[in-house]
Design an enzyme around this catalytic site. Structure first.
Site, PDB file in Angstrom:
ATOM      1  N   ASP A 199      17.677  89.291 -46.730  1.00 24.97           N
ATOM      2  CA  ASP A 199      18.073  90.683 -46.510  1.00 24.97           C
ATOM      3  C   ASP A 199      18.365  90.924 -45.029  1.00 24.97           C
ATOM      4  O   ASP A 199      17.795  90.264 -44.158  1.00 24.97           O
ATOM      5  CB  ASP A 199      16.936  91.611 -46.996  1.00 24.97           C
ATOM      6  CG  ASP A 199      17.377  93.054 -47.085  1.00 24.97           C
ATOM      7  OD1 ASP A 199      18.598  93.313 -47.161  1.00 24.97           O
ATOM      8  OD2 ASP A 199      16.498  93.938 -47.065  1.00 24.97           O
ATOM      9  N   ASN A 249      24.063  94.567 -56.829  1.00 27.71           N
ATOM     10  CA  ASN A 249      25.076  94.344 -55.783  1.00 27.71           C
ATOM     11  C   ASN A 249      26.505  94.549 -56.291  1.00 27.71           C
ATOM     12  O   ASN A 249      27.425  94.755 -55.506  1.00 27.71           O
ATOM     13  CB  ASN A 249      24.952  92.942 -55.172  1.00 27.71           C
ATOM     14  CG  ASN A 249      23.747  92.776 -54.268  1.00 27.71           C
ATOM     15  OD1 ASN A 249      23.250  91.674 -54.046  1.00 27.71           O
ATOM     16  ND2 ASN A 249      23.238  93.887 -53.723  1.00 27.71           N
ATOM     17  N   ARG A 287      10.586  87.426 -47.605  1.00 23.17           N
ATOM     18  CA  ARG A 287      11.607  88.465 -47.524  1.00 23.17           C
ATOM     19  C   ARG A 287      11.911  88.729 -46.063  1.00 23.17           C
ATOM     20  O   ARG A 287      11.003  88.963 -45.259  1.00 23.17           O
ATOM     21  CB  ARG A 287      11.162  89.757 -48.203  1.00 23.17           C
ATOM     22  CG  ARG A 287      12.236  90.829 -48.056  1.00 23.17           C
ATOM     23  CD  ARG A 287      12.129  91.985 -48.977  1.00 23.17           C
ATOM     24  NE  ARG A 287      13.334  92.800 -48.835  1.00 23.17           N
ATOM     25  CZ  ARG A 287      13.866  93.534 -49.784  1.00 23.17           C
ATOM     26  NH1 ARG A 287      13.314  93.576 -50.963  1.00 23.17           N
ATOM     27  NH2 ARG A 287      14.963  94.248 -49.562  1.00 23.17           N
ATOM     28  N   ARG A 322       9.510  95.223 -50.235  1.00 21.87           N
ATOM     29  CA  ARG A 322       9.902  95.420 -51.635  1.00 21.87           C
ATOM     30  C   ARG A 322      10.247  94.092 -52.285  1.00 21.87           C
ATOM     31  O   ARG A 322      10.604  93.132 -51.599  1.00 21.87           O
ATOM     32  CB  ARG A 322      11.181  96.286 -51.699  1.00 21.87           C
ATOM     33  CG  ARG A 322      11.023  97.724 -51.415  1.00 21.87           C
ATOM     34  CD  ARG A 322      12.301  98.479 -51.810  1.00 21.87           C
ATOM     35  NE  ARG A 322      13.418  98.168 -50.928  1.00 21.87           N
ATOM     36  CZ  ARG A 322      13.666  98.782 -49.781  1.00 21.87           C
ATOM     37  NH1 ARG A 322      12.873  99.744 -49.367  1.00 21.87           N
ATOM     38  NH2 ARG A 322      14.704  98.443 -49.046  1.00 21.87           N
TER      39      ARG A 322
HETATM   40  C1  FPP Z   1      21.428  91.219 -48.128  1.00 23.52           C
HETATM   41  O1  FPP Z   1      21.891  91.816 -46.960  1.00 23.52           O
HETATM   42  C2  FPP Z   1      22.180  90.060 -48.510  1.00 23.52           C
HETATM   43  C3  FPP Z   1      23.011  89.974 -49.596  1.00 23.52           C
HETATM   44  C4  FPP Z   1      23.259  91.114 -50.476  1.00 23.52           C
HETATM   45  C5  FPP Z   1      23.726  88.748 -49.949  1.00 23.52           C
HETATM   46  C6  FPP Z   1      23.232  87.442 -49.450  1.00 23.52           C
HETATM   47  C7  FPP Z   1      24.405  86.627 -49.159  1.00 23.52           C
HETATM   48  C8  FPP Z   1      24.508  85.661 -48.212  1.00 23.52           C
HETATM   49  C9  FPP Z   1      23.372  85.244 -47.404  1.00 23.52           C
HETATM   50  C10 FPP Z   1      25.803  85.001 -47.897  1.00 23.52           C
HETATM   51  C11 FPP Z   1      26.373  84.055 -48.875  1.00 23.52           C
HETATM   52  C12 FPP Z   1      25.440  83.386 -49.788  1.00 23.52           C
HETATM   53  C13 FPP Z   1      25.460  82.070 -50.094  1.00 23.52           C
HETATM   54  C14 FPP Z   1      24.513  81.541 -51.093  1.00 23.52           C
HETATM   55  C15 FPP Z   1      26.384  81.125 -49.466  1.00 23.52           C
HETATM   56  P1  FPP Z   1      22.315  93.333 -46.998  1.00 23.52           P
HETATM   57  O2  FPP Z   1      23.797  93.383 -47.043  1.00 23.52           O
HETATM   58  O3  FPP Z   1      21.643  94.042 -48.110  1.00 23.52           O
HETATM   59  O4  FPP Z   1      21.783  93.818 -45.631  1.00 23.52           O
HETATM   60  P2  FPP Z   1      21.354  95.310 -45.219  1.00 23.52           P
HETATM   61  O5  FPP Z   1      20.130  95.639 -46.030  1.00 23.52           O
HETATM   62  O6  FPP Z   1      21.061  95.187 -43.767  1.00 23.52           O
HETATM   63  O7  FPP Z   1      22.510  96.189 -45.529  1.00 23.52           O
END
Ligand code: FPP
Length: 259
Positions: free
Chosen positions: A20, A68, A188, A194
């Site tokens: 995250d 998502n 996390r 969470r």
């Molecule tokens: C959470 O950050 C992350 C995700 C929703 C996606 C995870 C994806 C990657 C790490 C990149 C590609 C994955 C692979 C397996 C190559 P967020 O966008 O929710 O962050 P925020 O809470 O700061 O908005």
């Protein structure tokens, strides 16, 4: 990297990570959220590589939740493209190092091109045994449980499952994670306290580690800190301290594995 202090005989067998903070990482630098995901992909590579080197057997990564799908289209598209590129680029390395890839979640919702490469890599790596990387894609813990319940109910109705035979093992064997031991350590990033609909059933006795570090900055040093903290924990699995000190109960000690 210097792994001083890490006891290789008491590693978690299964580490699960809620990645995250990509968006915040980007926004705090005046960049588009997608830049954060791009850098997050590098963290994925680094952490898989380190887990392999130190001998973690199972690594689960929460890469895309069922929720998502509700993000803006351009962000969903960018995440799918990153995933596709990751799978194409990492496939040779997975073969070279004996890494098996599996995915959990509703694969049918993924774009055709992502599903095609995902299924190709899963098939190609299915006999690799050194380490298993579990990508949670279009996954949520509740969705997993709902799909499991539907399957059990259908089998009971068809007469192929005796309701009296339903126990914890049967449930575990019908979740997407069948055959995979429960996570010993759940990490996390980005400081949120969470579980966000990730593993629900599977984390009953997992040790939790939350770090304020954002996923794009979560690299070797941070991973080592999480593993060291895990080894400082005392796992009791609902028992008393005295019970885990009894001879023969070593498997319940901190860093020990659940039998
Ligand atoms: C959470 O950050 C992350 C995700 C929703 C996606 C995870 C994806 C990657 C790490 C990149 C590609 C994955 C692979 C397996 C190559 P967020 O966008 O929710 O962050 P925020 O809470 O700061 O908005």
């Amino acid at each position: 990297m210097d792994l001083d202090g890490l006891d290789k005989s008491r590693l978690p067998e299964h580490v699960a990570i809620i990645m995250d903070g990509n968006g915040r990482w980007a926004q705090s630098r005046g960049k588009h959220r997608i830049e954060g995901h791009r850098r997050g992909k590098t963290s994925v590579r680094v952490i898989v590589e380190m887990a392999r080197k130190i001998g973690i057997r199972y690594l689960s990564l929460y890469a895309f939740s069922t929720e998502n799908w509700f993000r803006p289209h351009d962000e969903v598209d960018a995440l799918m493209t990153l995933l596709e590129h990751y799978l194409i680029a990492e496939q040779p390395k997975m073969m070279r190092y004996g890494i098996r890839l599996v995915s959990i979640g509703d694969r049918s919702r993924l774009p055709t091109s992502v599903r095609a490469i995902l299924e190709k890599v899963i098939e190609l790596t299915q006999d690799n045994r050194r380490m298993t990387v579990i990508l949670a894609l279009s996954y949520s813990g509740r969705d997993d449980i709902v799909r499991m319940v539907k399957g059990v109910v259908a089998d009971v109705a068809a007469g192929s499952c005796d309701p009296n035979s339903i126990d914890e093992q049967l449930v575990a064997d019908r979740l997407d994670t069948r055959g995979i031991p429960d996570p010993d350590l759940l990490i996390r990033t980005s400081g949120e306290m969470r579980v966000s609909n990730f593993f629900l059933w599977q984390i009953a006795y997992s040790e939790m580690y939350v770090t304020p570090t954002l996923w794009p900055d979560f690299r070797e040093k941070e991973f080592l800190q999480a593993l060291l903290e895990y080894q400082r924990r005392r796992r009791r699995f609902g028992r008393t301290d005295e019970q885990i000190e009894e001879p023969g109960s070593a498997k319940l000690e901190a860093g020990g594995r659940q039998s």
